[in-house]
Design an enzyme around this catalytic site. Sequence first.
Site, mmCIF file in Angstrom:
data_model
loop_
_atom_site.group_PDB
_atom_site.id
_atom_site.type_symbol
_atom_site.label_atom_id
_atom_site.label_comp_id
_atom_site.label_asym_id
_atom_site.label_seq_id
_atom_site.Cartn_x
_atom_site.Cartn_y
_atom_site.Cartn_z
ATOM 1 N N HIS A 7 49.381 63.154 -43.401
ATOM 2 C CA HIS A 7 48.048 63.190 -42.824
ATOM 3 C C HIS A 7 47.502 61.768 -42.747
ATOM 4 O O HIS A 7 47.563 61.026 -43.717
ATOM 5 C CB HIS A 7 47.113 64.056 -43.659
ATOM 6 C CG HIS A 7 47.585 65.465 -43.769
ATOM 7 N ND1 HIS A 7 47.279 66.266 -44.845
ATOM 8 C CD2 HIS A 7 48.361 66.227 -42.957
ATOM 9 C CE1 HIS A 7 47.839 67.463 -44.675
ATOM 10 N NE2 HIS A 7 48.503 67.446 -43.537
ATOM 11 N N TYR A 43 42.299 63.347 -56.094
ATOM 12 C CA TYR A 43 42.285 62.163 -55.243
ATOM 13 C C TYR A 43 40.884 61.923 -54.716
ATOM 14 O O TYR A 43 40.129 62.834 -54.434
ATOM 15 C CB TYR A 43 43.341 62.211 -54.140
ATOM 16 C CG TYR A 43 43.187 63.270 -53.081
ATOM 17 C CD1 TYR A 43 42.574 62.977 -51.866
ATOM 18 C CD2 TYR A 43 43.689 64.550 -53.280
ATOM 19 C CE1 TYR A 43 42.461 63.936 -50.879
ATOM 20 C CE2 TYR A 43 43.584 65.512 -52.299
ATOM 21 C CZ TYR A 43 42.968 65.205 -51.103
ATOM 22 O OH TYR A 43 42.855 66.151 -50.123
#
Length: 162
Positions: free
Chosen positions: A58, A123
């Site tokens: 991504h 994250y």
Amino acid sequence: MNKYSTVVEDCFWIQPSIFQDHRGTFSEIYKSSKLDNLFKPVQTNYSSSKKGTIRGIHRTPYAKYVTCIKGSVYDVCVDLRPSSKTHLEHFGIELKADQLNSLYIPAFCGHAFLALEDCTLIYQQDHEYDAKLDQTYCYKNFDIQWRFEPTIISDKDCNVCK
């Protein structure tokens, strides 16, 4: 906390100091001043995956700072910035919960990981997620040496490989 450069321009990984005693464990996994104030988190995400899951590649217009807090993953940054001197190069590292190491993925670079065992990641991003800005690339591209063939792939990630 030690910072290590990679083959991808502006991508680096962090190995924090880990302190353990009879009470448990303490570690600073992110500290802005140690990263030259380069990264300012705006959103924090939690992701859990079963062994064999691949997520990505991504590409987003914002940076990410990835840490595995359970299990282990093979985490990859792919340079998808056309003007970068390392355009189309990639860097992969095993992130392990027992090491609390982290990977910094610069803005406009691709990110993917393969769960080497059941895992949990935290994250951070320096921008709030916007699905309209997310681009998906096939994980089979870029000659990445995945540790093994993924067994669990989302429709979104699988469809770009057809």
